[in-house]
Design an enzyme around this catalytic site. Structure first.
Site, PDB file in Angstrom:
ATOM      1  N   HIS A 113       1.109  -1.162   0.159  1.00  0.00           N
ATOM      2  CA  HIS A 113      -0.358   0.337  -0.116  1.00  0.00           C
ATOM      3  C   HIS A 113       0.668   1.228   0.199  1.00  0.00           C
ATOM      4  O   HIS A 113       0.393   2.152  -1.285  1.00  0.00           O
ATOM      5  CB  HIS A 113      -0.889  -0.226   1.350  1.00  0.00           C
ATOM      6  CG  HIS A 113      -2.064   1.003   1.334  1.00  0.00           C
ATOM      7  ND1 HIS A 113      -2.957   1.041   1.103  1.00  0.00           N
ATOM      8  CD2 HIS A 113      -1.639   3.015   1.646  1.00  0.00           C
ATOM      9  CE1 HIS A 113      -4.037   2.356   0.949  1.00  0.00           C
ATOM     10  NE2 HIS A 113      -3.023   3.225   1.646  1.00  0.00           N
ATOM     11  N   GLU A 114       1.913   1.725   1.287  1.00  0.00           N
ATOM     12  CA  GLU A 114       2.462   2.716   1.163  1.00  0.00           C
ATOM     13  C   GLU A 114       3.928   2.671   0.141  1.00  0.00           C
ATOM     14  O   GLU A 114       3.832   3.690  -0.342  1.00  0.00           O
ATOM     15  CB  GLU A 114       3.914   2.761   2.380  1.00  0.00           C
ATOM     16  CG  GLU A 114       2.463   2.521   3.990  1.00  0.00           C
ATOM     17  CD  GLU A 114       1.562   3.128   3.077  1.00  0.00           C
ATOM     18  OE1 GLU A 114       1.287   4.933   3.442  1.00  0.00           O
ATOM     19  OE2 GLU A 114       0.798   3.285   4.456  1.00  0.00           O
ATOM     20  N   HIS A 127       1.634   4.378  -2.999  1.00  0.00           N
ATOM     21  CA  HIS A 127       2.038   5.920  -2.449  1.00  0.00           C
ATOM     22  C   HIS A 127       3.034   6.332  -2.878  1.00  0.00           C
ATOM     23  O   HIS A 127       3.424   7.369  -4.079  1.00  0.00           O
ATOM     24  CB  HIS A 127       1.926   6.464  -1.418  1.00  0.00           C
ATOM     25  CG  HIS A 127       0.571   6.305  -1.031  1.00  0.00           C
ATOM     26  ND1 HIS A 127      -1.038   6.680  -0.918  1.00  0.00           N
ATOM     27  CD2 HIS A 127      -0.312   5.755   0.169  1.00  0.00           C
ATOM     28  CE1 HIS A 127      -1.857   6.968  -0.724  1.00  0.00           C
ATOM     29  NE2 HIS A 127      -1.200   6.094   0.821  1.00  0.00           N
ATOM     30  N   GLU A 160      -4.803   7.466  -3.083  1.00  0.00           N
ATOM     31  CA  GLU A 160      -5.352   6.065  -2.716  1.00  0.00           C
ATOM     32  C   GLU A 160      -5.360   5.232  -3.533  1.00  0.00           C
ATOM     33  O   GLU A 160      -5.488   4.325  -3.751  1.00  0.00           O
ATOM     34  CB  GLU A 160      -5.914   6.290  -1.608  1.00  0.00           C
ATOM     35  CG  GLU A 160      -6.866   5.596  -0.819  1.00  0.00           C
ATOM     36  CD  GLU A 160      -5.976   5.159  -0.078  1.00  0.00           C
ATOM     37  OE1 GLU A 160      -4.870   6.524   0.794  1.00  0.00           O
ATOM     38  OE2 GLU A 160      -5.834   4.481   1.020  1.00  0.00           O
TER      39      GLU A 160
HETATM   40 ZN    ZN Z   1      -3.046   5.454   1.889  1.00  0.00          ZN
END
Ligand code: ZN
Length: 511
Positions: A274-275, A278, A305
């Site tokens: 997830h990170e 980003h 996101e």
């Molecule tokens: Zn996030």
């Protein structure tokens, strides 16, 4: 012949904003340190450092000189004709107008009260004591409402207070638009959750409980980040209590994750991916010469996101991903996963099971958590819900959406940090991210027919290039709604996410 962006006012503006962004990057580094390695006794002085730096950045961004230069640039025809410069000027105007509306005293007061309220919230959550937090929530909401009132001067006619706050995170989006997108989505998702509950089918999730030493998990996380294309020479992966990504400066993007040896390795791995999503966005924004200009920044939190959710959910929970990653994990974790099959891990990664805590929710029920928070915070800002009545409303809605009785405030309305420091209008961007990701994912699969095949070999270069080309390199040139239409040919809609989740539920639960 010099280009339009070489004219004196544009260059001076660019230099001023670069300076402000450089100061901001020092603040980001200080805050990253606070979340990772800072000794706890340094906390009091650190809050002074952070407050001073954010004050300096605010002062520079709102200086009258910036306003004058901006006006000069706006009256320069050559700049208006250059698409890149015109987009930068449009976004600088937006940022400037919003920043100068809010009095510095209110900015400081919100920061001060928010920081104190956050400490009270931590204690109240630990004790599951809403009454302890209630007066602080009330103060923060009051200050946030005042901020929204100041910002209303920048909003189009017909806007509600909530829109002025939402506009900070998702420029151009309104509460009414979100409601119109969320309402049909809620019906579809509730139907899915009921179908899963009624299927009588349970999923073998034993693999999610397999214990693996943190160092091994870190090796797998780093390996996956490398395959995703995250450049570890221009970034780091560290550990924290609450994972985040900070695009600190050109060449410096920091990711954090959290390893829970007893809680299994899947959640930490998905946190890292997830990170990492980003982080890839941050690394591929045009930050070099343009650092400080809107063209070096992300479109919105929703689009940010969409990048993290895409890698976490659309890539990381796919069968193709595990075809490549399971043998790697088996090798690193040996002998812990020796008997684990592809079917087992793929199914376990896609279970649907209603639960109390948002950050632990599965991919389908997650959005129901968000919708509830959106409706409650919108009502609080509008003055239709007194902060003292929050727990009752929370618990009723939770029962309606999830069929579960909330046992205590810790697992209810005290679970998230956001409201304690006035982050209102932030929650919906999580579900917007899921929606943007799903809509892009359909287009990506149409554009890259061999994607599954590539992913099953650990080759994510086609996907990464697509994201750089279509999303990352544009910075804030297009607003989220325009970017979505430009990429997919359609406005944001809930159909793609519903189809994606229905497909998963069918594969996992047969309904
Ligand atoms: Zn996030």
């Amino acid at each position: 012949m010099p280009g339009p962006t070489e004219c004196a006012p544009y260059q001076e503006l660019k230099n001023l904003l670069r300076e402000a962004a450089t100061l901001g990057s020092v603040g980001a580094l200080v805050s990253w340190d606070q979340e990772t390695y800072m000794p706890s006794a340094a906390g009091a002085h650190r809050s002074e450092q952070a407050a001073l730096l954010s004050g300096l950045v605010h002062e520079r961004k709102t200086s009258p000189r910036v306003g004058d230069l901006l006006a000069e640039c706006e009256s320069e025809p050559a700049l208006r004709e250059s698409e890149g410069a015109a987009a930068n000027i449009r976004e600088m105007r937006r940022d400037y107008d919003r920043a100068v509306r809010v009095p510095t005293e209110l900015v400081s007061e919100l920061a001060r009260v928010g920081s104190l309220a956050q400490d009270v919230w931590k204690e109240a959550r630990g004790k599951s004591d809403f009454a302890m937090f209630a007066p602080w929530l009330d103060r923060v909401m009051g200050l946030t409402r005042r901020k929204a009132e100041f910002l209303m001067a920048t909003m189009p006619p017909g806007a509600e207070l909530y829109d002025a706050l939402l506009d900070e995170y998702e420029p151009g989006m309104t509460a009414a638009q979100i409601q119109a997108t969320f309402t049909p989505l809620k019906v579809q998702l509730s139907g899915l959750v009921q179908a899963v509950a009624g299927s009588g089918h349970t999923v073998d999730v034993s693999v999610t409980k397999v214990q693996v030493p943190a160092a091994r998990q870190h090796q797998l996380g780093t390996l996956v980040l490398g395959a995703m294309g995250f450049d570890l020479r221009a970034g780091r992966l560290d550990t924290t209590a609450h994972p985040f990504c900070s695009g600190i400066a050109p060449g410096d993007t920091r990711l954090t994750t959290r390893y829970t040896e007893r809680g299994g390795f899947l959640e930490p791995l998905y946190g890292t991916m997830h990170e990492g999503g980003h982080g890839l966005y941050e690394q591929n924004l045009p930050k070099g010469d343009e650092f400080g200009l809107p063209s070096s920044e992300a479109v919105s939190l929703g689009i940010h996101e969409s990048q993290s959710r895409m890698w976490e959910n659309f890539v990381g929970r796919s069968r193709a991903f595990w075809q490549w990653a399971l043998p790697k994990a088996k090798e690193l974790f040996s002998p812990a996963l020796d008997t684990c099959t592809l079917d087992q891990i793929h199914t376990a990664a896609n279970q649907v099971s209603p639960s109390y805590i948002r950050v632990e929710a599965d991919e389908a029920t997650y959005n129901l958590h968000i919708m509830m928070r959106f409706e409650l915070e919108r009502a609080m800002i509008a003055g239709n819900l007194a902060t003292g009545d929050l727990p009752g409303h929370w618990n009723d809605r939770f029962k309606q959406s999830f069929g579960l009785e909330v046992p205590d405030a810790r697992r209810g309305c005290l679970q998230d940090v956001h409201w304690s420091f006035g982050l209102i209008g932030y929650f919906p961007t999580y579900t917007l991210g899921n929606l943007y990701a799903a809509q892009m994912w359909e287009k990506i699969n149409a554009d890259l027919p061999g994607l599954d095949d590539q992913m099953s070999r650990g080759d994510f270069s086609g996907l990464r290039s697509w994201l750089v080309e279509n999303v990352h390199r544009h910075g804030r040139r297009y607003r989220a709604a325009d970017l979505c239409r430009r990429i997919t040919g359609r406005s944001l809609e809930s159909g793609p996410l519903v189809r994606h989740l229905q497909g998963k539920v069918k594969a996992t639960y047969g309904v």
